[in-house]
Each structure stands twice: as C-alpha cells, then as structure tokens.
Design a protein around this motif. Structure first.
Motif, PDB file in Angstrom:
ATOM      1  N   SER A  37       0.422   8.562  -8.164  1.00 61.52           N
ATOM      2  CA  SER A  37       0.408   7.169  -8.619  1.00 61.52           C
ATOM      3  C   SER A  37       0.349   6.164  -7.473  1.00 61.52           C
ATOM      4  O   SER A  37      -0.359   5.158  -7.573  1.00 61.52           O
ATOM      5  CB  SER A  37       1.603   6.883  -9.526  1.00 61.52           C
ATOM      6  N   LEU A  38       1.048   6.397  -6.369  1.00 61.25           N
ATOM      7  CA  LEU A  38       1.009   5.462  -5.252  1.00 61.25           C
ATOM      8  C   LEU A  38      -0.390   5.400  -4.645  1.00 61.25           C
ATOM      9  O   LEU A  38      -0.937   4.313  -4.401  1.00 61.25           O
ATOM     10  CB  LEU A  38       2.029   5.847  -4.180  1.00 61.25           C
ATOM     11  N   GLY A  41      -2.819   3.541  -6.879  1.00 61.47           N
ATOM     12  CA  GLY A  41      -2.686   2.088  -6.755  1.00 61.47           C
ATOM     13  C   GLY A  41      -3.303   1.556  -5.470  1.00 61.47           C
ATOM     14  O   GLY A  41      -3.913   0.486  -5.462  1.00 61.47           O
ATOM     15  N   GLN A  42      -3.148   2.288  -4.378  1.00 63.25           N
ATOM     16  CA  GLN A  42      -3.720   1.866  -3.103  1.00 63.25           C
ATOM     17  C   GLN A  42      -5.249   1.859  -3.161  1.00 63.25           C
ATOM     18  O   GLN A  42      -5.899   0.959  -2.621  1.00 63.25           O
ATOM     19  CB  GLN A  42      -3.238   2.772  -1.970  1.00 63.25           C
TER      20      GLN A  42
END
Length: 77
Positions: A37-38, A41-42
């Motif tokens: 997920s991180l 998003g990036q």
C-alpha cells in the motif's frame, strides 16, 4: 530485489519525468507485481505530478468498504 526496492526505483524514474524509461523499467522488472500500500501510494503521487495514469505502472486503487449503519426505531423511544 524486493518489492519496496523496485517501487523506490520506479518512483525515482517516474519523478524524473522520463516516462519512456519508467515504462521500460516497469515492463522489465515490475510487471505483475502487486504493490504494498505505501509503494502503491508513492507511485500514484509520482504519476499525479506528471499527469500520468498510475495504472500503467501497476497502481491499484484501494478497495473501499461500505459499512451501512441502520437504526431500528420503535414507538415510545
């Protein structure tokens, strides 16, 4: 190479604005990866900066859960 390391490098390339190289890198090293997920998003953030569709780099929109709240009313309350 880990998914995080691959995503970090992809984000750097996208952020540079070289979309041809970013696409080549993605096709060679990242195709088919489901991003954490991180990283997801990036990638979206880097693509938004350049107005590029992040889906072409494996971005998946987070699933939205809908929770319905209902109330049972009874006469006399």
């Amino acid at each position: 190479m880990s998914k995080i390391a691959l995503a970090d490098e992809l984000v750097k390339i996208i952020s540079s604005g070289d979309m041809d190289y970013a696409q080549d890198y993605y096709n060679e090293w990242c195709s088919g990866i489901q991003w954490p997920s991180l990283a997801n998003g990036q990638i979206k953030h880097a693509c938004d900066k350049w107005g590029v569709d992040p889906v072409r780099f494996g971005y998946q929109a987070p699933a939205r859960s809908e929770e319905r709240i209902t109330y049972d009313w009874q006469d006399g309350e």
